[in-house]
Design an enzyme around this catalytic site. Structure first.
Site, PDB file in Angstrom:
ATOM      1  N   CYS A   1       0.986  -1.279  -0.076  1.00 20.18           N
ATOM      2  CA  CYS A   1      -0.037   0.046  -0.167  1.00 20.18           C
ATOM      3  C   CYS A   1       0.833   1.326   0.081  1.00 20.18           C
ATOM      4  O   CYS A   1       0.490   2.416  -0.431  1.00 20.18           O
ATOM      5  CB  CYS A   1      -0.816  -0.028   1.206  1.00 20.18           C
ATOM      6  SG  CYS A   1       0.003  -0.278   2.892  1.00 20.18           S
TER       7      CYS A   1
ATOM      8  N   ARG B   1      -6.195   4.418  -5.957  1.00 15.53           N
ATOM      9  CA  ARG B   1      -6.808   5.032  -4.696  1.00 15.53           C
ATOM     10  C   ARG B   1      -7.837   6.156  -5.173  1.00 15.53           C
ATOM     11  O   ARG B   1      -8.956   6.259  -4.573  1.00 15.53           O
ATOM     12  CB  ARG B   1      -5.629   5.620  -3.794  1.00 15.53           C
ATOM     13  CG  ARG B   1      -4.764   4.550  -3.119  1.00 15.53           C
ATOM     14  CD  ARG B   1      -5.610   3.885  -2.025  1.00 15.53           C
ATOM     15  NE  ARG B   1      -6.267   4.573  -1.048  1.00 15.53           N
ATOM     16  CZ  ARG B   1      -5.611   5.136  -0.055  1.00 15.53           C
ATOM     17  NH1 ARG B   1      -4.404   4.658  -0.010  1.00 15.53           N
ATOM     18  NH2 ARG B   1      -6.395   5.838   0.777  1.00 15.53           N
TER      19      ARG B   1
HETATM   20  N1   CP Z   1      -1.400   3.611   1.655  1.00 10.50           N
HETATM   21  C1   CP Z   1      -1.768   4.926   2.231  1.00 10.50           C
HETATM   22  O1   CP Z   1      -2.725   4.967   2.979  1.00 10.50           O
HETATM   23  O2   CP Z   1      -0.928   5.921   2.214  1.00 10.50           O
HETATM   24  P1   CP Z   1      -0.737   7.336   2.968  1.00 10.50           P
HETATM   25  O3   CP Z   1      -0.607   6.916   4.358  1.00 10.50           O
HETATM   26  O4   CP Z   1       0.046   8.096   2.241  1.00 10.50           O
HETATM   27  O5   CP Z   1      -2.117   7.992   3.011  1.00 10.50           O
END
Ligand code: CP
Length: 308
Positions: free
Chosen positions: A266, A294
């Site tokens: 992620c 996203r």
């Molecule tokens: N994967 C994710 O939620 O990234 P951030 O913490 O940068 O929002």
């Protein structure tokens, strides 16, 4: 209008509809500038409050850009800039924000704050991450998998390392989307019992395979996440990392996978800890597609919450 709090709380038909609409919107935007507004501007005249009690790069930018592309207006509120949870109760803040905004998204610590906000607010609420779950991330991940490999139904996903908030949402998604999930990590780092219980109650048994090489052998998708994030209080980080080292996703481990196996993370990643740069930047990695999706998946979620 519905909240988007967790994957287990949304009907599978609606989850599929959100992804179908996200895919359609992504296709329609081909060639447009990032700031161009979608032709139908479904959020025109609407305000979305984006509340961050924790740091964020992807969630913050993708929601901000997504709201603008849908023709709406975002208000970004970062930790420490409001009274939320400090000098005002979460529920009072939720009631105030309901008087100014049409929709809210919150990234917070414990899920109890998310639920307190949702109960008090008169507007739909989206979970932008809690310590327990990260449903927006996992919808984007499923969208990404399906772009590359077709339907995730019946496929095999292997999670390596720590049963994190993202992992918990993957567990719920396994039941909702009909894929097999194997967890490979230390026993004391398994996904939350609540997520496992949800999957089991829907007839989805989450496998636990302590041998990472066996865990990935049949996987269509290998996923991992950081072993500790900046807000985790880890007494002995060296000991934690040593216990997790066998579950690092590296070239040796990925060599055990099928030719078509994909790798996801992620982000942000701790290169050299849970994953090596060779894997993260390698041919099987789709981590930057995940990051982009996203935006598209969340636009689908925003529209579903507002029923527009
Ligand atoms: N994967 C994710 O939620 O990234 P951030 O913490 O940068 O929002």
């Amino acid at each position: 209008m519905p909240d988007f709090l967790d994957i287990c709380q949304v009907d599978p038909v609606d989850l599929r509809a959100i992804l179908d609409q996200a895919t359609d919107m992504k296709k329609r935007r081909a060639g447009l500038n990032r700031g161009a507004i979608d032709q139908d501007a479904p959020l025109a005249g609407m305000i979305t409050a984006l509340i961050f009690e924790k740091p964020s790069t992807r969630t913050r930018i993708s929601f901000d850009v997504g709201v603008r592309q849908l023709g709406g207006q975002p208000i970004l509120l970062s930790g420490g800039e409001t009274h939320l949870g400090q000098t005002e109760s979460v529920s009072d803040t939720a009631r105030v924000i309901s008087r100014f905004a049409d929709l809210a998204m919150i990234r917070t610590f414990d899920a109890s704050s998310l639920h307190e906000f949702a109960v008090a607010a008169d507007i739909p609420l989206i979970n932008g991450l809690t310590d327990q779950s990260h449903p927006c991330q996992v919808l984007a991940d499923i969208m990404t998998f399906e772009e590359h490999r077709g339907s995730i139904k019946g496929k095999h996903v292997t999670w390596l390392g720590v049963g994190s908030n993202v992992c918990n949402s993957f567990v719920e998604a396994a039941a909702q989307f009909g894929f097999t999930l194997t967890f490979s990590g230390p026993d004391d780092r398994a996904p939350d019992a609540a997520a496992l219980g949800f999957a089991e109650s829907h007839g989805t048994k989450i496998r636990h395979q302590p041998d990472p090489e066996r865990a990935v052998a049949d996987a269509d998708l290998v996923v991992t996440d950081v072993w500790s994030s900046m807000h985790d209080s880890v007494a002995d980080k060296d000991a934690l990392n040593a216990s997790l080292r066998p579950f690092q996703v590296n070239e040796q481990l990925m060599a055990r996978t099928k030719p078509e196996t994909l790798f996801m993370h992620c982000l942000p990643a701790h290169r050299g800890e849970e994953v090596t740069s060779a894997v993260l930047d390698g041919a099987k990695s789709v981590v930057f597609d995940e990051a982009e999706n996203r935006l598209h998946a969340q636009k689908g979620i925003l529209r579903w919450c507002l029923q527009v």
